[in-house]
Design an enzyme around this catalytic site. Structure first.
Site, PDB file in Angstrom:
ATOM      1  N   GLU A 284       0.088 -13.776  -9.859  1.00  0.00           N
ATOM      2  CA  GLU A 284       0.101 -15.075  -9.187  1.00  0.00           C
ATOM      3  C   GLU A 284       0.599 -16.177 -10.114  1.00  0.00           C
ATOM      4  O   GLU A 284       1.177 -17.167  -9.671  1.00  0.00           O
ATOM      5  CB  GLU A 284      -1.322 -15.387  -8.684  1.00  0.00           C
ATOM      6  CG  GLU A 284      -1.401 -16.425  -7.596  1.00  0.00           C
ATOM      7  CD  GLU A 284      -2.741 -16.374  -6.844  1.00  0.00           C
ATOM      8  OE1 GLU A 284      -2.822 -15.692  -5.817  1.00  0.00           O
ATOM      9  OE2 GLU A 284      -3.707 -17.015  -7.297  1.00  0.00           O
ATOM     10  N   HIS A 305      -2.812  12.521 -14.245  1.00  0.00           N
ATOM     11  CA  HIS A 305      -2.549  13.624 -13.318  1.00  0.00           C
ATOM     12  C   HIS A 305      -2.034  13.114 -11.980  1.00  0.00           C
ATOM     13  O   HIS A 305      -2.130  13.812 -10.974  1.00  0.00           O
ATOM     14  CB  HIS A 305      -3.819  14.460 -13.142  1.00  0.00           C
ATOM     15  CG  HIS A 305      -4.246  15.127 -14.414  1.00  0.00           C
ATOM     16  ND1 HIS A 305      -4.135  16.476 -14.629  1.00  0.00           N
ATOM     17  CD2 HIS A 305      -4.747  14.606 -15.564  1.00  0.00           C
ATOM     18  CE1 HIS A 305      -4.564  16.771 -15.840  1.00  0.00           C
ATOM     19  NE2 HIS A 305      -4.948  15.652 -16.427  1.00  0.00           N
ATOM     20  N   LYS A 419       0.119 -17.604   5.533  1.00  0.00           N
ATOM     21  CA  LYS A 419      -0.943 -18.336   6.221  1.00  0.00           C
ATOM     22  C   LYS A 419      -0.379 -19.163   7.373  1.00  0.00           C
ATOM     23  O   LYS A 419      -0.937 -19.168   8.469  1.00  0.00           O
ATOM     24  CB  LYS A 419      -1.650 -19.283   5.241  1.00  0.00           C
ATOM     25  CG  LYS A 419      -2.539 -18.598   4.222  1.00  0.00           C
ATOM     26  CD  LYS A 419      -3.337 -19.669   3.474  1.00  0.00           C
ATOM     27  CE  LYS A 419      -3.977 -19.130   2.226  1.00  0.00           C
ATOM     28  NZ  LYS A 419      -4.564 -20.195   1.404  1.00  0.00           N
TER      29      LYS A 419
END
Lengths: 443, 443
Positions: A284, A305, A419
């Site tokens: 951010e 793995h 948003k």
């Protein structure tokens, strides 16, 4: 105590290039301290470890004691920086299985960080008839996810207890003077704590945002702040002796050399959410203007793995930053086995942590040989003090690194885009025009 | 049922480029089916959903019933592909909080996937005095992490129960005929299940490796295999109508256009470990020869408040693959609030899942506008059948995609490098020479 080892970047960048970054680093560091750089309204975290509000700190501890005494569950409502720091601390310092432990502190559930009906219903079921309290964490009180969750859990607590009791079980961490949640807290008389105006969400873990849930979980927040303060003093140094400078210089040089993915790796499963906290801090802060290292993470040895193959032999555009716990807690000695069918008797008498240490060292050499530069961050052990050290280390390094990159490391303009669209699609008043445009595009 | 929508890649790649991939895809798909491509010894997963061993399948269910009846805890020992699939399924189909749920199936702990002393000690404490069984999953029986864990838990179970009872509580999922674990299982008479020779770890979730832990958790493995079989039949189609072709073509075109990071995103927190399973599948299959898309993941909407900024405005070398659950389970209706201090009354009467859906749609448009191509994978709902669909989808797509990329998607040569170094540093017999070299380098 925290050290950085950047010797394993030198097969990939020149040592002279590192030295030539001195002035850049010095300028960035001093600019941060002087408060004359980009985003300088958000530098409250810089001296927080020595300048935090002692009165509030005592109230946090007092509230934690009350919650521990009257609640079997604490519901923490928050998203992003109002969620990741506390969860990271509790998993790292207590356990990823914290809620399963037999303990004298309340279970802690983090809600309001997603929009899943089944996830939130499940938490309500898990609380059941147990006594609970709520810590709602939101600067504005109107961020969609936590605001919806607070509606739901506020109703639940008001149905469970009488009005006064319910009010006494709600703790608001919010703005000092304005906003929907602050107004409600004042009206209702909730105990409330401050998210300072000059500290953004991702830098807020050492404020009440992180401290109250941590204290409820039994974490020693005095030791934690002491660690952060020691780090603050140690990392003020303006030279390559400073581990912060080493980390910032190394990652920026690697970035300039085409290493655009940074993988944060640790050998303790309890570090998983520390890496999530770090991803927000760096992603951010730096991911803007079409720039920034992509922050990723792995849990070793498990992910040796799974992602191990890619790291060893995939695209060579990545580097690793490895958290190395020098004195890992716990002890499990491997015993000899008469039949030795697994061939492991050569490890008899050795502690599992010793094996983990050799996995770390062996992997380091293998990955460097495979073309992956490695930065090592040495932490003494897993405890509150070291948590304070690593948090302050990463915060300061992030601020300096953002300046070196040439971005404002304290804003997040891109978070608004989804948003706005979401509000429009949800039919929020004021977004009607945008709604028509989006509906047309979604046809 | 599973669909793919690739319309949101076309701002970034030409539709004609997609069509021109027809022959490549056709060749790769047919080569996989004919078994004449790279790594063709490891194609057992391809027809597994119709050709699995029915006798063993019944024994898995029978063993699961026994474990449910005599154990409060199942300890699953495995790493990599012997761990991620079962954990992903249990978190996705039951819950990430599975062990906290009030339920009539045993708690399940995954161990042997790290080398942390404190992590393994904690599991021993969490088992406490409860009755438990062990499912040890290892092809060879000598992989360090699970072999050490098995030593520890085998001793624990042998101390707890008499010899015969202990043997009856150990279930070995291993090679059909050879290896340390198979030999022990035969000698001791453990109930044992097969990891087929022609199925690599990361493709093994629909074998006993995944099925036994899932069945113990109460997952309907018949429905799961039925879903996988339906997917196998649907995805045999050789055309762009096939969602597998769409996904493979889209991601390879994006990769060729410089989009070298694929972020798998989902809007349900229960998907977190599905993404970890997917990362192994793709990272280990494609990350070799200096090539391959880097697989990353995020949990939305949580991570819209952490990695969202980077995705919206950071380096434009990434694309998203979004899991969209069309009919998400659960229902939580947002209620009106008299005071409406959070301003959310415009959502009153709406289900939280509806809000989540608008977050998905709004984010899609925002990220595409920001320069991030999006591939959407539509899954009907979260259940066993859909799990079967998505697992087979990703497996088949991975095989075809690896061939399109020009790598062997069924080997993992790079995983050996760290192991060799680790063995040398641990003083394993036979690694003495390598040890001296490494010790010199580590000085």
């Amino acid at each position: 105590m925290l050290r950085v080892d950047i010797n394993n970047i030198f097969p990939f960048v020149e040592e002279t290039a590192l030295k030539s970054m001195h002035d850049e680093l010095d300028r960035a560091h001093r600019s941060l301290e002087a408060g004359d750089g980009l985003g300088s309204d958000f530098l409250g975290w810089l001296r927080l470890p020595s300048q935090y509000d002692r009165e509030e700190f005592q109230r946090i501890k007092k509230s934690a004691e009350k919650i521990k005494s009257d609640s079997q569950v604490l519901v923490v409502i928050g998203i992003g920086g109002s969620y990741l720091g506390a969860r990271a601390a509790i998993e790292f310092l207590r356990s990823p299985n914290y809620n399963l432990l037999d303990k004298d502190t309340p279970d802690i559930f983090f809600v309001g960080n997603n929009l899943s009906s089944s996830a939130i219903s499940e938490i309500i079921d898990l609380i059941g008839n147990r006594d609970f309290s709520i810590n709602v964490i939101s600067k504005s009180g109107t961020t969609t996810e936590p605001a919806i969750a607070f509606r739901i859990f506020k109703k639940l607590i008001e149905e469970r207890y009488d009005a006064e009791e319910a009010r006494g079980r709600i703790y608001a961490t919010t703005d000092s003077s304005k906003g929907a949640l602050k107004n409600l807290a004042d009206t209702e008389g909730y105990e409330s704590f401050v998210i300072p105006d000059n500290i953004g969400g991702r830098y807020s873990v050492l404020t009440a945002v992180g401290l109250l849930p941590m204290a409820v979980a039994g974490i020693d927040i005095d030791a934690l702040m002491a660690g952060a303060q020691a780090a603050m003093e140690a990392f003020a140094q303006k030279s390559f002796e400073n581990p912060v400078w080493q980390y910032v210089a190394a990652r920026n040089l690697l970035y300039r050399n085409g290493k655009t993915i940074e993988i944060l790796a640790a050998y303790e499963p309890s570090f998983r959410f520390m890496a999530e906290w770090w991803k927000q801090l760096y992603g951010e802060s730096e991911g803007k203007d079409g720039k920034g290292i992509y922050p990723a993470s792995v849990d070793f040895t498990a992910d040796l793995h799974s992602m191990g193959q890619y790291i060893q032999e995939g695209m060579r555009n990545l580097f690793e930053t490895v958290i190395h716990i020098k004195n890992a807690p716990g002890s499990v000695v491997i015993e000899a086995d008469e039949d030795n069918i697994d061939g492991l008797n050569f490890l008899a008498g050795k502690d599992l942590n010793f094996v983990n240490e050799q996995a770390f060292r062996g992997t380091l050499l293998a990955h460097v040989d495979g073309g992956v530069p490695n930065i090592i961050i040495d932490l003494n052990t897993i405890d509150e003090e070291n948590f304070g050290w690593i948090v302050y280390f990463f915060e300061l390094a992030c601020g300096i690194s953002g300046y070196v990159l040439g971005v404002n490391p304290f804003n997040q303009p891109g978070v608004e885009a989804y948003k706005k669209n979401m509000f429009a699609l949800l039919g929020k008043p004021g977004f009607e025009e945008q709604r028509d445009i989006l509906m047309e595009r979604l046809k």
